[in-house]
Design a protein around this motif. Structure first.
Motif, PDB file in Angstrom:
ATOM      1  N   UNK A   1      70.795  46.793   0.732  1.00 43.98           N
ATOM      2  CA  UNK A   1      70.792  45.720   1.727  1.00 43.98           C
ATOM      3  C   UNK A   1      70.112  46.086   3.031  1.00 43.98           C
ATOM      4  N   UNK A   2      69.417  47.233   3.069  1.00 38.59           N
ATOM      5  CA  UNK A   2      68.796  47.697   4.318  1.00 38.59           C
ATOM      6  C   UNK A   2      67.767  46.703   4.847  1.00 38.59           C
ATOM      7  N   UNK A   3      66.904  46.208   3.963  1.00 44.18           N
ATOM      8  CA  UNK A   3      65.868  45.275   4.405  1.00 44.18           C
ATOM      9  C   UNK A   3      66.481  43.971   4.898  1.00 44.18           C
ATOM     10  N   UNK A   4      67.511  43.493   4.214  1.00 44.54           N
ATOM     11  CA  UNK A   4      68.190  42.277   4.650  1.00 44.54           C
ATOM     12  C   UNK A   4      68.800  42.468   6.026  1.00 44.54           C
ATOM     13  N   UNK A   5      69.435  43.620   6.260  1.00 44.56           N
ATOM     14  CA  UNK A   5      70.016  43.900   7.569  1.00 44.56           C
ATOM     15  C   UNK A   5      68.934  43.979   8.631  1.00 44.56           C
ATOM     16  N   UNK A   6      67.823  44.612   8.313  1.00 40.82           N
ATOM     17  CA  UNK A   6      66.701  44.692   9.253  1.00 40.82           C
ATOM     18  C   UNK A   6      66.210  43.303   9.632  1.00 40.82           C
ATOM     19  N   UNK A   7      66.116  42.421   8.654  1.00 40.72           N
ATOM     20  CA  UNK A   7      65.656  41.059   8.928  1.00 40.72           C
ATOM     21  C   UNK A   7      66.622  40.309   9.843  1.00 40.72           C
ATOM     22  N   UNK A   8      67.914  40.577   9.692  1.00 40.10           N
ATOM     23  CA  UNK A   8      68.895  39.968  10.591  1.00 40.10           C
ATOM     24  C   UNK A   8      68.760  40.524  12.006  1.00 40.10           C
ATOM     25  N   UNK A   9      68.680  41.849  12.113  1.00 41.66           N
ATOM     26  CA  UNK A   9      68.580  42.469  13.432  1.00 41.66           C
ATOM     27  C   UNK A   9      67.312  42.037  14.150  1.00 41.66           C
ATOM     28  N   UNK A  10      66.242  41.807  13.393  1.00 46.04           N
ATOM     29  CA  UNK A  10      64.968  41.408  13.972  1.00 46.04           C
ATOM     30  C   UNK A  10      64.800  39.915  14.135  1.00 46.04           C
ATOM     31  N   UNK A  11      65.878  39.155  13.934  1.00 41.63           N
ATOM     32  CA  UNK A  11      65.872  37.705  14.125  1.00 41.63           C
ATOM     33  C   UNK A  11      64.914  36.991  13.174  1.00 41.63           C
TER      34      UNK A  11
ATOM     35  N   UNK B   1      61.594  27.797  17.496  1.00 44.02           N
ATOM     36  CA  UNK B   1      60.614  28.217  18.501  1.00 44.02           C
ATOM     37  C   UNK B   1      61.192  29.271  19.431  1.00 44.02           C
ATOM     38  N   UNK B   2      62.462  29.090  19.831  1.00 41.59           N
ATOM     39  CA  UNK B   2      63.093  30.062  20.726  1.00 41.59           C
ATOM     40  C   UNK B   2      63.289  31.393  20.018  1.00 41.59           C
ATOM     41  N   UNK B   3      63.660  31.340  18.755  1.00 42.26           N
ATOM     42  CA  UNK B   3      63.813  32.572  17.973  1.00 42.26           C
ATOM     43  C   UNK B   3      62.491  33.342  17.933  1.00 42.26           C
ATOM     44  N   UNK B   4      61.395  32.625  17.715  1.00 40.88           N
ATOM     45  CA  UNK B   4      60.084  33.269  17.673  1.00 40.88           C
ATOM     46  C   UNK B   4      59.737  33.901  19.020  1.00 40.88           C
ATOM     47  N   UNK B   5      60.058  33.201  20.108  1.00 37.92           N
ATOM     48  CA  UNK B   5      59.753  33.730  21.437  1.00 37.92           C
ATOM     49  C   UNK B   5      60.570  34.982  21.735  1.00 37.92           C
ATOM     50  N   UNK B   6      61.859  34.928  21.430  1.00 41.62           N
ATOM     51  CA  UNK B   6      62.728  36.078  21.694  1.00 41.62           C
ATOM     52  C   UNK B   6      62.287  37.268  20.859  1.00 41.62           C
ATOM     53  N   UNK B   7      62.012  37.031  19.579  1.00 41.18           N
ATOM     54  CA  UNK B   7      61.576  38.117  18.705  1.00 41.18           C
ATOM     55  C   UNK B   7      60.247  38.706  19.180  1.00 41.18           C
ATOM     56  N   UNK B   8      59.287  37.843  19.526  1.00 39.56           N
ATOM     57  CA  UNK B   8      57.985  38.326  19.961  1.00 39.56           C
ATOM     58  C   UNK B   8      58.047  39.105  21.256  1.00 39.56           C
ATOM     59  N   UNK B   9      58.960  38.716  22.136  1.00 39.66           N
ATOM     60  CA  UNK B   9      59.046  39.382  23.442  1.00 39.66           C
ATOM     61  C   UNK B   9      59.919  40.624  23.416  1.00 39.66           C
ATOM     62  N   UNK B  10      60.994  40.613  22.652  1.00 37.65           N
ATOM     63  CA  UNK B  10      62.008  41.656  22.788  1.00 37.65           C
ATOM     64  C   UNK B  10      62.151  42.580  21.581  1.00 37.65           C
ATOM     65  N   UNK B  11      61.516  42.272  20.460  1.00 42.07           N
ATOM     66  CA  UNK B  11      61.693  43.082  19.244  1.00 42.07           C
ATOM     67  C   UNK B  11      60.345  43.639  18.797  1.00 42.07           C
ATOM     68  N   UNK B  12      60.306  44.948  18.550  1.00 37.06           N
ATOM     69  CA  UNK B  12      59.112  45.594  18.014  1.00 37.06           C
ATOM     70  C   UNK B  12      59.411  46.175  16.643  1.00 37.06           C
ATOM     71  N   UNK B  13      58.593  45.837  15.653  1.00 31.11           N
ATOM     72  CA  UNK B  13      58.778  46.313  14.288  1.00 31.11           C
ATOM     73  C   UNK B  13      57.785  47.438  13.981  1.00 31.11           C
ATOM     74  N   UNK B  14      58.282  48.510  13.374  1.00 35.21           N
ATOM     75  CA  UNK B  14      57.422  49.584  12.866  1.00 35.21           C
ATOM     76  C   UNK B  14      57.728  49.731  11.385  1.00 35.21           C
ATOM     77  N   UNK B  15      56.718  49.448  10.554  1.00 34.97           N
ATOM     78  CA  UNK B  15      56.914  49.436   9.107  1.00 34.97           C
ATOM     79  C   UNK B  15      56.302  50.668   8.455  1.00 34.97           C
ATOM     80  N   UNK B  16      56.788  50.973   7.245  1.00 32.29           N
ATOM     81  CA  UNK B  16      56.204  52.060   6.462  1.00 32.29           C
ATOM     82  C   UNK B  16      54.744  51.762   6.141  1.00 32.29           C
ATOM     83  N   UNK B  17      54.470  50.531   5.736  1.00 32.90           N
ATOM     84  CA  UNK B  17      53.100  50.090   5.543  1.00 32.90           C
ATOM     85  C   UNK B  17      52.582  49.597   6.879  1.00 32.90           C
ATOM     86  N   UNK B  18      51.403  50.051   7.267  1.00 37.57           N
ATOM     87  CA  UNK B  18      50.946  49.860   8.640  1.00 37.57           C
ATOM     88  C   UNK B  18      50.630  48.396   8.965  1.00 37.57           C
ATOM     89  N   UNK B  19      50.215  47.616   7.945  1.00 37.15           N
ATOM     90  CA  UNK B  19      49.945  46.182   8.136  1.00 37.15           C
ATOM     91  C   UNK B  19      48.930  45.920   9.239  1.00 37.15           C
TER      92      UNK B  19
END
Length: 233
Positions: free
Chosen positions: A46-56, A78-96
Motif C-alpha cells: 500500500x506504499x504507493x496508495x499512501x504516497x498518493x494520499x499524502x501528495x493530495x 482546482x484548489x487541490x491542484x494549487x495546493x499540491x503544485x505549491x506545497x508538495x514536491x515529488x521525487x520518483x524512482x523513474x526520473x520522468x
C-alpha cells in the motif's frame, strides 16, 4: 507545526463482481514541518496508495486527513491542484524528465504554474536550483546526454524549485548505484534541511530508511512504528 494529520484513514477500491478491496486500513500519521519520516514495506503493502494520499492525488475513503489544518476532502479539484503544485514536491524512482526539453526547461516546468516573481523569473530561479544540485554547467543539456545520477539531480531540482513544504520521495535511489544513491540522498537531505521542508521517503532499502528520524512500516495496509530499523550514524 503539523503539516499533515491522518486519523483512522482507509482507502478502498471497488471491484467488479467482488467485495471492495481495502488497501489502507486505519492509518494514523502526523508529519510536522521539518520532519524526516521513512516508510518501508513489501511490494503490494500500500506504499504507493499512501504516497498518493499524502501528495493530495487521492482522497481517503474514510477517516480524517488534514493538510495544514484543513480537511483535504473540502478542497475543490482546482484548489487541490494549487495546493499540491505549491506545497508538495515529488521525487520518483523513474526520473520522468521531458525528453525534448533541456535540463533548464525541465526544471522550469513547475514554475509555469507559479505567479508573480516565481513566474517572471522562472529561468533564473531554475538555473539557480540546477547550480545548487551541481549542474550549473549542464543547463542546455538534453536528458539523453545526462548520466543516471545527473538525470536524478535534474528531477530533484524540478521537484524542489518552488520551495515545497512537503517532499515525497518514492524509491528515490532505486535506479542508481550505491555510491550515486548515497550522494542523491545527501543532496535531498541537505536541500530539505535548508528549506525546512518535511521529507517522507518511501523505500524498501533499510539503509535509506535509516537516514530518517522516524521509521514506519506499512504491512498489508496497516502503518506502524518500525523500531528494528537502525538509526543512521
Amino acid at each position: 507545526m503539523t503539516l499533515l494529520h491522518l486519523e483512522g484513514v482507509t482507502r478502498t477500491v471497488d471491484l467488479v463482481d467482488a467485495p471492495p478491496l481495502t488497501i489502507l486500513s486505519g492509518v494514523d500519521l502526523d508529519v510536522d514541518d521539518g520532519d524526516r519520516v521513512s516508510i518501508v514495506g513489501r511490494s503490494g503493502s500500500g506504499k504507493t496508495t499512501l504516497l498518493n494520499l499524502l501528495g493530495l492525488l487521492d482522497n481517503p475513503t474514510t477517516g480524517v486527513m488534514l493538510f495544514d489544518a484543513r480537511p483535504v476532502q473540502s478542497f475543490s479539484s482546482a484548489e487541490r491542484d494549487r495546493v499540491r503544485g505549491r506545497h508538495v514536491g515529488f521525487i520518483f524512482q523513474q526520473f520522468n524528465l521531458l525528453q525534448g526539453r533541456t535540463a533548464l526547461e525541465n526544471v522550469m516546468t513547475p514554475l509555469l504554474y507559479a505567479q508573480g516573481r516565481q513566474f517572471w523569473q522562472r529561468s533564473r530561479i531554475a538555473a539557480e536550483m540546477l547550480e545548487r544540485v551541481g549542474l550549473g554547467d549542464r543547463l542546455g543539456t538534453m536528458p539523453d546526454r545526462l548520466s543516471g545520477g545527473e538525470q536524478q539531480r535534474v528531477a530533484i531540482a524540478r521537484s524542489l524549485v518552488r520551495g515545497p513544504r512537503l517532499i515525497l520521495a518514492d524509491e528515490p535511489t532505486g535506479a542508481l548505484d550505491l555510491e550515486t544513491g548515497a550522494a542523491v540522498m545527501d543532496l535531498i537531505d541537505e536541500v530539505a534541511l535548508a528549506s525546512g521542508a518535511a521529507l517522507v521517503t518511501i523505500t524498501h532499502d533499510p539503509a535509506i530508511a535509516a537516514r530518517a528520524t522516524r521509521h514506519l512500516r506499512l504491512d498489508h495496509g496497516v502503518l506502524q512504528t518500525a523500531p528494528n530499523i537502525p538509526v543512521a550514524a
